[in-house]
Design a protein around this motif. Structure first.
Motif, PDB file in Angstrom:
ATOM      1  N   SER A 166      -3.623  -9.515  12.270  1.00  0.00           N
ATOM      2  CA  SER A 166      -2.861  -8.784  11.255  1.00  0.00           C
ATOM      3  C   SER A 166      -2.887  -7.300  11.576  1.00  0.00           C
ATOM      4  N   TRP A 167      -1.911  -6.600  11.038  1.00  0.00           N
ATOM      5  CA  TRP A 167      -1.680  -5.189  11.338  1.00  0.00           C
ATOM      6  C   TRP A 167      -1.680  -4.407  10.037  1.00  0.00           C
ATOM      7  N   ILE A 168      -2.510  -3.365   9.966  1.00  0.00           N
ATOM      8  CA  ILE A 168      -2.552  -2.489   8.795  1.00  0.00           C
ATOM      9  C   ILE A 168      -2.089  -1.120   9.260  1.00  0.00           C
ATOM     10  N   GLY A 169      -0.900  -0.728   8.830  1.00  0.00           N
ATOM     11  CA  GLY A 169      -0.240   0.473   9.318  1.00  0.00           C
ATOM     12  C   GLY A 169      -0.781   1.767   8.728  1.00  0.00           C
ATOM     13  N   GLU A 170      -0.296   2.870   9.275  1.00  0.00           N
ATOM     14  CA  GLU A 170      -0.740   4.194   8.839  1.00  0.00           C
ATOM     15  C   GLU A 170      -0.487   4.415   7.358  1.00  0.00           C
ATOM     16  N   GLU A 171      -1.451   5.077   6.731  1.00  0.00           N
ATOM     17  CA  GLU A 171      -1.401   5.465   5.325  1.00  0.00           C
ATOM     18  C   GLU A 171      -1.311   4.295   4.356  1.00  0.00           C
ATOM     19  N   VAL A 172      -1.719   3.108   4.787  1.00  0.00           N
ATOM     20  CA  VAL A 172      -1.816   1.979   3.858  1.00  0.00           C
ATOM     21  C   VAL A 172      -2.994   2.248   2.924  1.00  0.00           C
ATOM     22  N   TRP A 173      -2.806   1.924   1.657  1.00  0.00           N
ATOM     23  CA  TRP A 173      -3.870   2.089   0.667  1.00  0.00           C
ATOM     24  C   TRP A 173      -4.200   0.724   0.091  1.00  0.00           C
ATOM     25  N   ILE A 174      -5.416   0.264   0.342  1.00  0.00           N
ATOM     26  CA  ILE A 174      -5.899  -0.991  -0.227  1.00  0.00           C
ATOM     27  C   ILE A 174      -6.900  -0.619  -1.312  1.00  0.00           C
ATOM     28  N   ASP A 175      -6.418  -0.553  -2.532  1.00  0.00           N
ATOM     29  CA  ASP A 175      -7.233  -0.170  -3.683  1.00  0.00           C
ATOM     30  C   ASP A 175      -7.776  -1.453  -4.312  1.00  0.00           C
ATOM     31  N   CYS A 217       1.678  -8.126   8.339  1.00  0.00           N
ATOM     32  CA  CYS A 217       1.947  -6.723   8.655  1.00  0.00           C
ATOM     33  C   CYS A 217       2.063  -5.940   7.362  1.00  0.00           C
ATOM     34  N   LEU A 218       1.230  -4.911   7.231  1.00  0.00           N
ATOM     35  CA  LEU A 218       1.351  -3.957   6.137  1.00  0.00           C
ATOM     36  C   LEU A 218       1.885  -2.674   6.756  1.00  0.00           C
ATOM     37  N   SER A 219       3.149  -2.389   6.492  1.00  0.00           N
ATOM     38  CA  SER A 219       3.796  -1.224   7.097  1.00  0.00           C
ATOM     39  C   SER A 219       3.305   0.077   6.469  1.00  0.00           C
ATOM     40  N   GLN A 220       3.691   1.185   7.089  1.00  0.00           N
ATOM     41  CA  GLN A 220       3.234   2.512   6.714  1.00  0.00           C
ATOM     42  C   GLN A 220       3.397   2.768   5.216  1.00  0.00           C
ATOM     43  N   GLY A 221       2.322   3.254   4.612  1.00  0.00           N
ATOM     44  CA  GLY A 221       2.365   3.673   3.221  1.00  0.00           C
ATOM     45  C   GLY A 221       2.363   2.545   2.207  1.00  0.00           C
ATOM     46  N   ALA A 222       2.236   1.307   2.640  1.00  0.00           N
ATOM     47  CA  ALA A 222       2.185   0.195   1.687  1.00  0.00           C
ATOM     48  C   ALA A 222       0.931   0.342   0.817  1.00  0.00           C
ATOM     49  N   MET A 223       1.033  -0.110  -0.427  1.00  0.00           N
ATOM     50  CA  MET A 223      -0.099  -0.010  -1.345  1.00  0.00           C
ATOM     51  C   MET A 223      -0.392  -1.368  -1.961  1.00  0.00           C
ATOM     52  N   LEU A 224      -1.656  -1.792  -1.838  1.00  0.00           N
ATOM     53  CA  LEU A 224      -2.145  -2.988  -2.506  1.00  0.00           C
ATOM     54  C   LEU A 224      -3.074  -2.488  -3.609  1.00  0.00           C
ATOM     55  N   LEU A 225      -2.660  -2.649  -4.858  1.00  0.00           N
ATOM     56  CA  LEU A 225      -3.348  -2.026  -5.983  1.00  0.00           C
ATOM     57  C   LEU A 225      -3.864  -3.079  -6.957  1.00  0.00           C
ATOM     58  N   CYS A 226      -5.140  -3.394  -6.870  1.00  0.00           N
ATOM     59  CA  CYS A 226      -5.726  -4.426  -7.727  1.00  0.00           C
ATOM     60  C   CYS A 226      -5.960  -3.949  -9.157  1.00  0.00           C
ATOM     61  N   GLY A 227      -6.035  -2.662  -9.378  1.00  0.00           N
ATOM     62  CA  GLY A 227      -6.358  -2.135 -10.699  1.00  0.00           C
ATOM     63  C   GLY A 227      -5.169  -1.514 -11.399  1.00  0.00           C
ATOM     64  N   ASN A 228      -5.228  -1.585 -12.706  1.00  0.00           N
ATOM     65  CA  ASN A 228      -4.224  -0.976 -13.567  1.00  0.00           C
ATOM     66  C   ASN A 228      -4.903  -0.705 -14.904  1.00  0.00           C
ATOM     67  N   GLY A 239       6.725  -4.174   3.492  1.00  0.00           N
ATOM     68  CA  GLY A 239       7.463  -3.047   4.063  1.00  0.00           C
ATOM     69  C   GLY A 239       6.856  -1.700   3.723  1.00  0.00           C
ATOM     70  N   ALA A 240       7.352  -0.677   4.415  1.00  0.00           N
ATOM     71  CA  ALA A 240       6.859   0.689   4.233  1.00  0.00           C
ATOM     72  C   ALA A 240       7.008   1.126   2.780  1.00  0.00           C
ATOM     73  N   ASN A 241       5.955   1.727   2.259  1.00  0.00           N
ATOM     74  CA  ASN A 241       5.912   2.267   0.899  1.00  0.00           C
ATOM     75  C   ASN A 241       6.163   1.233  -0.189  1.00  0.00           C
ATOM     76  N   ALA A 242       5.987  -0.035   0.119  1.00  0.00           N
ATOM     77  CA  ALA A 242       6.104  -1.087  -0.892  1.00  0.00           C
ATOM     78  C   ALA A 242       4.785  -1.193  -1.656  1.00  0.00           C
ATOM     79  N   VAL A 243       4.857  -1.747  -2.869  1.00  0.00           N
ATOM     80  CA  VAL A 243       3.686  -1.831  -3.735  1.00  0.00           C
ATOM     81  C   VAL A 243       3.456  -3.286  -4.148  1.00  0.00           C
ATOM     82  N   VAL A 244       2.205  -3.719  -4.000  1.00  0.00           N
ATOM     83  CA  VAL A 244       1.792  -5.052  -4.436  1.00  0.00           C
ATOM     84  C   VAL A 244       0.671  -4.858  -5.457  1.00  0.00           C
ATOM     85  N   PRO A 245       0.927  -5.169  -6.742  1.00  0.00           N
ATOM     86  CA  PRO A 245      -0.119  -5.006  -7.758  1.00  0.00           C
ATOM     87  C   PRO A 245      -1.014  -6.230  -7.856  1.00  0.00           C
ATOM     88  N   GLY A 246      -2.077  -6.106  -8.635  1.00  0.00           N
ATOM     89  CA  GLY A 246      -2.998  -7.208  -8.857  1.00  0.00           C
ATOM     90  C   GLY A 246      -2.298  -8.410  -9.467  1.00  0.00           C
TER      91      GLY A 246
END
Length: 183
Positions: free
Chosen positions: A79-88, A100-111, A135-142
């Motif tokens: 698997s590939w974790i791209g630049e500026e990915v945030w795994i919160d 593949c997690l493209s540049q700037g993608a965010m995985l955000l478990c908290g809200n 994709g780049a700058n996409a957001v995946v919430p909890g």
């Protein structure tokens, strides 16, 4: 309207490590992951494993990646974790193989519960099954599962369950068309 935050209590939440362990990880994350000066994936993989992450073989981790808690992270092979990915990952994040997690993608478990006067913390797991592309700058919430080989396009926001082999786009992401995999 004034809100009394003195009743704000998230003592139920357990980050999985004590303050010292989290503090040491914070420093390692800042120096070796968030920094653009350490591009070596193998060192990052070793450090993640040292802190409790389960990382498969052939994983690539680009510079400027921010990972909240490695002990809540599992990544499959190649698997590939791209630049500026945030795994919160305040909760468990599972990334399958060949993702593949493209540049700037965010995985955000908290809200936070905006309907609560005390803005209580809410956490949920994230699962990216094998072959997923975020994709780049996409957001995946909890509380989101991206089915195998699904695609979340650039700047889209997932929620719930994305079906396998479909392409999703928008905010909230909508099913657009099947993903054709030719080889």
């Amino acid at each position: 309207m004034k809100v009394d935050l003195s009743k704000y209590d998230n003592s139920w939440y357990n980050p999985g490590r004590g303050a010292i362990g989290r503090g040491i990880w914070y420093l390692v994350n800042a120096v070796f992951f968030i920094s653009p000066f350490f591009p070596v994936s193998s060192l990052k993989v070793w450090l993640l494993r040292l802190f409790g992450a389960e990382i498969g073989q052939g994983v690539v981790i680009k510079p400027r990646v921010n990972i909240k808690y490695p002990w809540h992270l599992k990544v499959g092979d190649y698997s590939w974790i791209g630049e500026e990915v945030w795994i919160d990952n305040l909760s468990k994040v599972t990334i399958g193989s060949h993702c593949c997690l493209s540049q700037g993608a965010m995985l955000l478990c908290g809200n936070h519960d905006f309907t609560s006067k005390t803005f209580d913390l809410m956490v949920g797991e994230i699962v990216l099954e094998d072959g997923v592309w975020i994709g780049a700058n996409a957001v995946v919430p909890g509380n989101t599962t991206c089915g195998s080989h699904s695609v979340l396009t650039v700047q889209s926001v997932a929620s719930g369950r994305l079906e396998s082999c479909w392409i999703y786009r928008g905010n909230p992401a909508e099913k657009m068309k099947p993903r054709a995999i030719t080889h």
